[in-house]
Design a protein around this motif. Structure first.
Motif, PDB file in Angstrom:
ATOM      1  N   ASN A  93      41.907 109.980  50.544  1.00 53.36           N
ATOM      2  CA  ASN A  93      40.740 110.716  51.022  1.00 53.36           C
ATOM      3  C   ASN A  93      41.132 111.719  52.017  1.00 53.36           C
ATOM      4  N   GLY A  94      40.356 113.021  52.198  1.00 55.49           N
ATOM      5  CA  GLY A  94      40.694 114.171  53.187  1.00 55.49           C
ATOM      6  C   GLY A  94      39.629 114.800  53.503  1.00 55.49           C
ATOM      7  N   VAL A  95      39.833 115.307  54.893  1.00 53.88           N
ATOM      8  CA  VAL A  95      38.849 116.344  55.130  1.00 53.88           C
ATOM      9  C   VAL A  95      39.063 117.983  54.649  1.00 53.88           C
ATOM     10  N   MET A  96      38.235 118.467  54.339  1.00 47.98           N
ATOM     11  CA  MET A  96      38.751 120.058  53.794  1.00 47.98           C
ATOM     12  C   MET A  96      37.454 120.803  54.421  1.00 47.98           C
ATOM     13  N   VAL A  97      37.919 122.097  54.611  1.00 49.15           N
ATOM     14  CA  VAL A  97      36.964 123.045  54.932  1.00 49.15           C
ATOM     15  C   VAL A  97      37.046 124.346  54.209  1.00 49.15           C
ATOM     16  N   PRO A  98      35.885 125.356  54.398  1.00 50.09           N
ATOM     17  CA  PRO A  98      36.336 126.540  53.680  1.00 50.09           C
ATOM     18  C   PRO A  98      37.599 127.336  54.049  1.00 50.09           C
ATOM     19  N   ALA A  99      38.057 128.122  53.312  1.00 49.11           N
ATOM     20  CA  ALA A  99      39.683 128.565  53.019  1.00 49.11           C
ATOM     21  C   ALA A  99      39.646 129.421  54.493  1.00 49.11           C
ATOM     22  N   ALA A 100      38.676 130.517  54.737  1.00 39.13           N
ATOM     23  CA  ALA A 100      38.878 131.282  55.805  1.00 39.13           C
ATOM     24  C   ALA A 100      38.635 130.570  57.236  1.00 39.13           C
ATOM     25  N   THR A 101      38.287 129.364  57.425  1.00 39.61           N
ATOM     26  CA  THR A 101      37.941 128.802  58.582  1.00 39.61           C
ATOM     27  C   THR A 101      38.998 129.276  59.712  1.00 39.61           C
ATOM     28  N   PRO A 102      38.874 129.564  60.967  1.00 41.22           N
ATOM     29  CA  PRO A 102      39.738 130.150  61.858  1.00 41.22           C
ATOM     30  C   PRO A 102      40.776 129.052  62.185  1.00 41.22           C
ATOM     31  N   LYS A 103      42.055 129.128  62.211  1.00 43.01           N
ATOM     32  CA  LYS A 103      43.017 128.309  62.390  1.00 43.01           C
ATOM     33  C   LYS A 103      42.526 127.213  63.590  1.00 43.01           C
ATOM     34  N   PRO A 104      42.330 128.012  64.943  1.00 46.41           N
ATOM     35  CA  PRO A 104      42.183 127.202  66.231  1.00 46.41           C
ATOM     36  C   PRO A 104      41.007 126.098  65.835  1.00 46.41           C
ATOM     37  N   ILE A 105      39.936 126.279  64.952  1.00 43.40           N
ATOM     38  CA  ILE A 105      38.846 125.237  64.518  1.00 43.40           C
ATOM     39  C   ILE A 105      39.566 124.187  63.653  1.00 43.40           C
ATOM     40  N   VAL A 106      40.355 124.612  62.671  1.00 48.21           N
ATOM     41  CA  VAL A 106      40.994 123.665  61.834  1.00 48.21           C
ATOM     42  C   VAL A 106      42.055 122.643  62.669  1.00 48.21           C
ATOM     43  N   ALA A 107      42.394 123.396  63.674  1.00 47.60           N
ATOM     44  CA  ALA A 107      43.461 122.534  64.342  1.00 47.60           C
ATOM     45  C   ALA A 107      42.639 121.779  65.384  1.00 47.60           C
ATOM     46  N   ARG A 108      41.604 122.002  66.002  1.00 50.27           N
ATOM     47  CA  ARG A 108      40.828 121.122  66.871  1.00 50.27           C
ATOM     48  C   ARG A 108      40.185 119.990  66.065  1.00 50.27           C
ATOM     49  N   LEU A 109      39.749 120.350  64.728  1.00 51.53           N
ATOM     50  CA  LEU A 109      39.285 119.149  63.863  1.00 51.53           C
ATOM     51  C   LEU A 109      40.256 118.173  63.693  1.00 51.53           C
ATOM     52  N   ASN A 110      41.538 118.726  63.359  1.00 53.62           N
ATOM     53  CA  ASN A 110      42.674 117.979  63.021  1.00 53.62           C
ATOM     54  C   ASN A 110      42.882 117.118  64.262  1.00 53.62           C
ATOM     55  N   ALA A 111      43.084 117.626  65.134  1.00 48.81           N
ATOM     56  CA  ALA A 111      43.406 116.797  66.501  1.00 48.81           C
ATOM     57  C   ALA A 111      42.156 115.818  66.782  1.00 48.81           C
ATOM     58  N   GLU A 112      41.011 116.055  66.478  1.00 50.58           N
ATOM     59  CA  GLU A 112      40.053 114.982  66.801  1.00 50.58           C
ATOM     60  C   GLU A 112      40.009 113.961  66.076  1.00 50.58           C
ATOM     61  N   ILE A 113      39.868 114.449  64.653  1.00 50.07           N
ATOM     62  CA  ILE A 113      39.921 113.256  63.622  1.00 50.07           C
ATOM     63  C   ILE A 113      41.358 112.365  63.609  1.00 50.07           C
ATOM     64  N   ASP A 114      42.392 112.944  63.946  1.00 53.33           N
ATOM     65  CA  ASP A 114      43.258 112.101  64.053  1.00 53.33           C
ATOM     66  C   ASP A 114      43.354 111.346  65.210  1.00 53.33           C
ATOM     67  N   ALA A 115      42.741 111.583  66.351  1.00 54.36           N
ATOM     68  CA  ALA A 115      42.790 110.482  67.381  1.00 54.36           C
ATOM     69  C   ALA A 115      41.816 109.422  67.164  1.00 54.36           C
ATOM     70  N   ILE A 116      40.598 109.957  66.486  1.00 54.72           N
ATOM     71  CA  ILE A 116      39.809 108.849  65.884  1.00 54.72           C
ATOM     72  C   ILE A 116      40.454 107.813  64.993  1.00 54.72           C
ATOM     73  N   LEU A 117      41.101 108.154  64.060  1.00 55.04           N
ATOM     74  CA  LEU A 117      41.845 107.204  63.184  1.00 55.04           C
ATOM     75  C   LEU A 117      42.802 106.363  63.908  1.00 55.04           C
ATOM     76  N   LYS A 118      43.249 106.849  65.041  1.00 53.35           N
ATOM     77  CA  LYS A 118      44.139 105.932  66.003  1.00 53.35           C
ATOM     78  C   LYS A 118      43.546 105.090  66.823  1.00 53.35           C
ATOM     79  N   GLN A 119      42.183 105.186  67.048  1.00 53.54           N
ATOM     80  CA  GLN A 119      41.241 104.288  67.869  1.00 53.54           C
ATOM     81  C   GLN A 119      41.411 102.918  67.321  1.00 53.54           C
ATOM     82  N   PRO A 120      41.582 101.972  68.275  1.00 57.12           N
ATOM     83  CA  PRO A 120      41.695 100.353  68.028  1.00 57.12           C
ATOM     84  C   PRO A 120      40.639  99.859  67.217  1.00 57.12           C
TER      85      PRO A 120
END
Length: 297
Positions: A226-253
């Motif tokens: 499974n993976g999270v996708m967004v529309p192609a032209a979504t600003p890169k800073p937003i993609v980076a923020r979503l990536n960082a937040e979800i990555d941190a969530i997946l690491k929560q015990p």
């Protein structure tokens, strides 16, 4: 960003493994972003309806989809779709990767894969199998098994795992591939029997189940991811923020413990990891799908 709620579209119905994972992420994400994350289930057409809707949505960071290998890697090989994964979507993160489990109705007189193959050959045309949707990994896994084992079974597709599992429990279908989360309660209740997994070797979270590859079919390997996708032209800073937040969530015990108990192997990583996975899966399954002659009308 964000200054309003975010839509998180699920490619599977409520109660499915994707839905369980998506709602867990959404619940944690709202606290980290300070905005509601609203889950919408759109399971039609093997998840391609949900992906198509997000592909055409405004690229403003307020719409994302939790997809899987069906609509992201297999679907374009099986049918003409109203979106191009590489052009219309941007990857955010791989959320999980796990094997499909081969399960049979408990009344079926088989205890392992060899007995299932023997039973199918002795009873041609009598087996139906459920899948969680046309073009899903549960569909393609069974078609691959049918091919390598030389057996026959009729495909009965459903919109997601809940109705597919119900059909197999009730005997409308006799077997299916699915990730462990929706199967587990019925296996524990003795209504379904899990007999094999699709990893190359035994899956650490299900050590008692033999791999199909070690049961007479070497090289048989197929993961559900499974993976999270967004529309192609979504600003890169937003993609980076979503990536960082979800990555941190997946690491929560607490998240890791909950998902591990449900049979998920959480992944995380960079957006580029998801795009590489989609390319690799497309390349891997293209010759298989062509060889089997699979198409969806």
């Amino acid at each position: 960003w964000p200054d309003k709620p975010i839509r998180f579209v699920m490619t599977a119905p409520a109660g499915s493994s994707i839905d369980v994972l998506g709602r867990t992420i959404a619940d944690k994400l709202k606290d980290r972003l300070g905005q509601a994350v609203i889950v919408e289930n759109k399971p039609a057409a093997g998840g391609t309806v949900a992906v198509a809707e997000v592909a055409k949505a405004a690229p403003d960071g307020y719409t994302m989809v939790l997809g899987f290998n069906g609509p992201l890697a297999f679907g374009p090989l099986l049918q003409k779709l109203p979106y191009d994964v590489a052009k219309d979507l941007a990857p955010v993160i791989i959320t999980s990767s796990q094997p499909n489990v081969l399960a049979v109705n408990a009344a079926l007189p088989v205890k392992n894969l060899a007995e299932l193959v023997a039973y199918a050959k002795a009873n041609p045309g009598k087996l139906n199998y459920a899948s969680v949707g046309n073009g899903s990994s549960s569909h393609l896994n069974m078609e691959l098994l049918k091919s390598v084992a030389g057996i026959d079974a009729v495909h009965v597709p459903f919109n997601g795992s809940p109705p597919a599992v119900t059909a197999t429990v009730q005997g409308e279908t006799q077997m299916m591939f699915a990730v462990m989360q929706p199967l587990q309660p019925q296996v524990q209740a003795g209504k379904l029997r899990a007999i094999a997994v699709t990893t190359a070797r035994r899956f650490p979270l299900l050590p008692d189940l033999p791999a199909i590859a070690e049961s007479g079919y070497p090289g048989f390997e197929a993961l559900a991811w499974n993976g999270v996708m967004v529309p192609a032209a979504t600003p890169k800073p937003i993609v980076a923020r979503l990536n960082a937040e979800i990555d941190a969530i997946l690491k929560q015990p607490d998240v890791a413990q909950k998902m591990s108990a449900a049979g998920f192997q959480l992944v995380g990583g960079a957006p580029e990891d998801l795009s590489a996975l989609i390319r690799a899966e497309t390349e891997r399954w293209t010759p298989v799908i062509r060889r089997l002659g699979l198409k969806i009308d």
